[in-house]
Design a protein around this motif. Structure first.
Motif, PDB file in Angstrom:
ATOM      1  N   SER A  47     -22.271  -2.617   6.564  1.00  0.00           N
ATOM      2  CA  SER A  47     -21.377  -3.438   6.172  1.00  0.00           C
ATOM      3  C   SER A  47     -19.859  -3.404   6.319  1.00  0.00           C
ATOM      4  O   SER A  47     -19.611  -2.135   6.236  1.00  0.00           O
ATOM      5  CB  SER A  47     -21.381  -4.012   4.715  1.00  0.00           C
ATOM      6  N   ARG A  48     -19.116  -4.000   7.093  1.00  0.00           N
ATOM      7  CA  ARG A  48     -17.795  -3.645   7.359  1.00  0.00           C
ATOM      8  C   ARG A  48     -16.810  -4.493   6.867  1.00  0.00           C
ATOM      9  O   ARG A  48     -16.680  -5.553   6.424  1.00  0.00           O
ATOM     10  CB  ARG A  48     -17.604  -4.010   9.282  1.00  0.00           C
ATOM     11  N   ILE A  49     -15.659  -3.711   6.541  1.00  0.00           N
ATOM     12  CA  ILE A  49     -14.305  -4.257   6.114  1.00  0.00           C
ATOM     13  C   ILE A  49     -13.357  -3.765   7.013  1.00  0.00           C
ATOM     14  O   ILE A  49     -12.984  -2.806   7.072  1.00  0.00           O
ATOM     15  CB  ILE A  49     -14.095  -3.671   4.515  1.00  0.00           C
ATOM     16  N   THR A  50     -12.366  -4.667   7.375  1.00  0.00           N
ATOM     17  CA  THR A  50     -11.245  -4.420   8.203  1.00  0.00           C
ATOM     18  C   THR A  50      -9.953  -4.459   7.211  1.00  0.00           C
ATOM     19  O   THR A  50      -9.721  -5.414   6.531  1.00  0.00           O
ATOM     20  CB  THR A  50     -10.930  -5.487   9.388  1.00  0.00           C
ATOM     21  N   VAL A  51      -9.306  -3.154   7.253  1.00  0.00           N
ATOM     22  CA  VAL A  51      -8.247  -2.884   6.356  1.00  0.00           C
ATOM     23  C   VAL A  51      -6.968  -3.163   7.227  1.00  0.00           C
ATOM     24  O   VAL A  51      -6.488  -2.412   8.121  1.00  0.00           O
ATOM     25  CB  VAL A  51      -8.077  -1.645   5.948  1.00  0.00           C
ATOM     26  N   THR A  52      -5.986  -3.900   6.940  1.00  0.00           N
ATOM     27  CA  THR A  52      -4.773  -4.300   7.360  1.00  0.00           C
ATOM     28  C   THR A  52      -3.563  -4.235   6.409  1.00  0.00           C
ATOM     29  O   THR A  52      -3.934  -4.541   4.988  1.00  0.00           O
ATOM     30  CB  THR A  52      -4.746  -5.624   8.242  1.00  0.00           C
ATOM     31  N   GLY A  53      -2.363  -4.104   6.795  1.00  0.00           N
ATOM     32  CA  GLY A  53      -1.400  -4.123   5.635  1.00  0.00           C
ATOM     33  C   GLY A  53      -1.158  -2.740   5.002  1.00  0.00           C
ATOM     34  O   GLY A  53      -0.446  -2.708   4.098  1.00  0.00           O
ATOM     35  N   VAL A  54      -2.209  -1.809   5.228  1.00  0.00           N
ATOM     36  CA  VAL A  54      -2.054  -0.379   4.409  1.00  0.00           C
ATOM     37  C   VAL A  54      -1.438   0.563   5.438  1.00  0.00           C
ATOM     38  O   VAL A  54      -2.407   1.185   6.390  1.00  0.00           O
ATOM     39  CB  VAL A  54      -3.445  -0.032   3.639  1.00  0.00           C
ATOM     40  N   PRO A  55      -0.131   1.002   5.291  1.00  0.00           N
ATOM     41  CA  PRO A  55       0.432   1.766   6.187  1.00  0.00           C
ATOM     42  C   PRO A  55      -0.072   3.401   5.998  1.00  0.00           C
ATOM     43  O   PRO A  55      -0.369   3.723   4.952  1.00  0.00           O
ATOM     44  CB  PRO A  55       1.776   1.616   6.332  1.00  0.00           C
ATOM     45  N   GLY A  56       0.106   3.916   7.257  1.00  0.00           N
ATOM     46  CA  GLY A  56      -0.387   5.474   6.964  1.00  0.00           C
ATOM     47  C   GLY A  56      -1.753   6.055   6.767  1.00  0.00           C
ATOM     48  O   GLY A  56      -2.640   5.260   6.933  1.00  0.00           O
ATOM     49  N   ARG A  57      -1.787   7.241   6.005  1.00  0.00           N
ATOM     50  CA  ARG A  57      -3.078   7.523   5.751  1.00  0.00           C
ATOM     51  C   ARG A  57      -3.747   7.145   4.439  1.00  0.00           C
ATOM     52  O   ARG A  57      -3.097   6.485   3.898  1.00  0.00           O
ATOM     53  CB  ARG A  57      -2.899   9.141   5.581  1.00  0.00           C
ATOM     54  N   GLY A  58      -5.050   7.144   4.222  1.00  0.00           N
ATOM     55  CA  GLY A  58      -5.717   6.811   3.286  1.00  0.00           C
ATOM     56  C   GLY A  58      -5.393   7.631   2.081  1.00  0.00           C
ATOM     57  O   GLY A  58      -4.635   8.853   2.149  1.00  0.00           O
ATOM     58  N   PRO A  59      -5.609   7.138   0.850  1.00  0.00           N
ATOM     59  CA  PRO A  59      -5.226   8.203  -0.440  1.00  0.00           C
ATOM     60  C   PRO A  59      -6.154   9.286  -0.475  1.00  0.00           C
ATOM     61  O   PRO A  59      -7.157   9.457  -0.010  1.00  0.00           O
ATOM     62  CB  PRO A  59      -5.237   7.097  -1.535  1.00  0.00           C
ATOM     63  N   ALA A  60      -5.741  10.218  -1.411  1.00  0.00           N
ATOM     64  CA  ALA A  60      -6.435  11.321  -1.683  1.00  0.00           C
ATOM     65  C   ALA A  60      -7.514  11.097  -2.720  1.00  0.00           C
ATOM     66  O   ALA A  60      -8.452  11.982  -2.915  1.00  0.00           O
ATOM     67  CB  ALA A  60      -5.630  12.585  -2.208  1.00  0.00           C
ATOM     68  N   ASP A  61      -7.336   9.817  -3.212  1.00  0.00           N
ATOM     69  CA  ASP A  61      -8.421   9.285  -4.211  1.00  0.00           C
ATOM     70  C   ASP A  61      -8.772   7.987  -4.055  1.00  0.00           C
ATOM     71  O   ASP A  61      -8.613   7.287  -4.804  1.00  0.00           O
ATOM     72  CB  ASP A  61      -7.777   9.717  -5.720  1.00  0.00           C
ATOM     73  N   LEU A  62      -9.241   7.677  -2.866  1.00  0.00           N
ATOM     74  CA  LEU A  62      -9.609   6.561  -2.677  1.00  0.00           C
ATOM     75  C   LEU A  62     -11.010   6.110  -3.554  1.00  0.00           C
ATOM     76  O   LEU A  62     -11.986   6.875  -3.650  1.00  0.00           O
ATOM     77  CB  LEU A  62     -10.146   6.202  -0.843  1.00  0.00           C
ATOM     78  N   ASP A  63     -11.101   4.928  -4.214  1.00  0.00           N
ATOM     79  CA  ASP A  63     -12.242   4.467  -4.886  1.00  0.00           C
ATOM     80  C   ASP A  63     -12.951   3.650  -4.177  1.00  0.00           C
ATOM     81  O   ASP A  63     -12.101   2.590  -3.396  1.00  0.00           O
ATOM     82  CB  ASP A  63     -11.448   3.730  -6.330  1.00  0.00           C
ATOM     83  N   ILE A  64     -14.300   3.725  -4.002  1.00  0.00           N
ATOM     84  CA  ILE A  64     -15.193   2.892  -3.421  1.00  0.00           C
ATOM     85  C   ILE A  64     -16.086   2.427  -4.451  1.00  0.00           C
ATOM     86  O   ILE A  64     -16.978   3.090  -5.158  1.00  0.00           O
ATOM     87  CB  ILE A  64     -16.192   3.688  -2.367  1.00  0.00           C
ATOM     88  N   ALA A  65     -16.104   1.011  -4.756  1.00  0.00           N
ATOM     89  CA  ALA A  65     -16.979   0.514  -5.707  1.00  0.00           C
ATOM     90  C   ALA A  65     -18.089  -0.184  -4.964  1.00  0.00           C
ATOM     91  O   ALA A  65     -18.088  -0.596  -3.987  1.00  0.00           O
ATOM     92  CB  ALA A  65     -16.379  -0.767  -6.557  1.00  0.00           C
ATOM     93  N   VAL A  66     -19.466   0.257  -5.329  1.00  0.00           N
ATOM     94  CA  VAL A  66     -20.636  -0.107  -4.717  1.00  0.00           C
ATOM     95  C   VAL A  66     -21.614  -0.747  -5.657  1.00  0.00           C
ATOM     96  O   VAL A  66     -21.828  -0.011  -6.705  1.00  0.00           O
ATOM     97  CB  VAL A  66     -21.049   1.332  -4.142  1.00  0.00           C
ATOM     98  N   GLU A  67     -22.108  -1.615  -5.224  1.00  0.00           N
ATOM     99  CA  GLU A  67     -23.003  -2.599  -6.049  1.00  0.00           C
ATOM    100  C   GLU A  67     -24.320  -2.758  -5.131  1.00  0.00           C
ATOM    101  O   GLU A  67     -24.242  -3.682  -4.346  1.00  0.00           O
ATOM    102  CB  GLU A  67     -22.498  -3.954  -6.651  1.00  0.00           C
ATOM    103  N   ILE A  68     -25.422  -2.049  -5.487  1.00  0.00           N
ATOM    104  CA  ILE A  68     -26.607  -2.196  -4.788  1.00  0.00           C
ATOM    105  C   ILE A  68     -27.661  -2.296  -5.701  1.00  0.00           C
ATOM    106  O   ILE A  68     -27.899  -1.840  -6.504  1.00  0.00           O
ATOM    107  CB  ILE A  68     -26.957  -0.912  -3.869  1.00  0.00           C
ATOM    108  N   VAL A  69     -28.575  -3.657  -5.249  1.00  0.00           N
ATOM    109  CA  VAL A  69     -29.778  -3.941  -6.097  1.00  0.00           C
ATOM    110  C   VAL A  69     -30.868  -3.502  -5.437  1.00  0.00           C
ATOM    111  O   VAL A  69     -30.932  -3.704  -4.039  1.00  0.00           O
ATOM    112  CB  VAL A  69     -29.726  -5.308  -6.343  1.00  0.00           C
TER     113      VAL A  69
END
Length: 142
Positions: A47-69
């Motif tokens: 599954s893909r997400i296109t991120v726009t409007g977030v400049p520079g590098r990702g954070p050192a503590d990116l949170d990824i919320a996942v819901e899988i049934v």
């Protein structure tokens, strides 16, 4: 969800998009979020997400919320693929012997070496012909 989005953090959410670019889809009940209902079968599901409007590098503590049934989530391997193609393992195969309703958690990873903007993928692998399930939703919180 509405209140959390309105509080200011940057969220990118995917669900119900059958592997298509999540920015093209949105559930009627939360128009500021996007949704997935991606089946997890014997093959790998992306599954893909296109991120726009977030400049520079990702954070050192990116949170990824996942819901899988899923009927037997122990079999599943979950990876986050960054826009540069680097793969970040969120969950490997875990043989706990327990039956569960799926995976419902927030993973944290360091993405400070990766450009934040671009297409991110959540990759779920390890489904089988005996157990079924689907990716219900996922989100990146920058």
């Amino acid at each position: 969800m509405r209140n959390s989005i309105a509080s200011g953090p940057t969220y990118t959410v995917a669900a119900g998009n059958q592997g298509a670019d999540a920015s093209e889809h949105s559930p009627a009940r939360v128009p500021t979020a996007t949704t997935v209902d991606l089946p997890i079968e014997e093959a790998t599901a992306d599954s893909r997400i296109t991120v726009t409007g977030v400049p520079g590098r990702g954070p050192a503590d990116l949170d990824i919320a996942v819901e899988i049934v899923h009927q037997y989530p122990d079999d599943l391997v979950v990876d986050l693929v960054a826009p540069d193609g680097s793969v970040h393992r969120l969950k490997g195969e875990e043989f706990t012997g327990g039956w569960d309703a799926g995976i419902h958690r927030i993973f944290g990873i360091d993405t400070s070496a990766v450009t934040a903007g671009g297409t991110w993928k959540l990759r779920v692998a390890g489904g089988s012909e005996y157990f079924s399930g689907h990716l219900d939703s996922w989100a990146l919180q920058f």
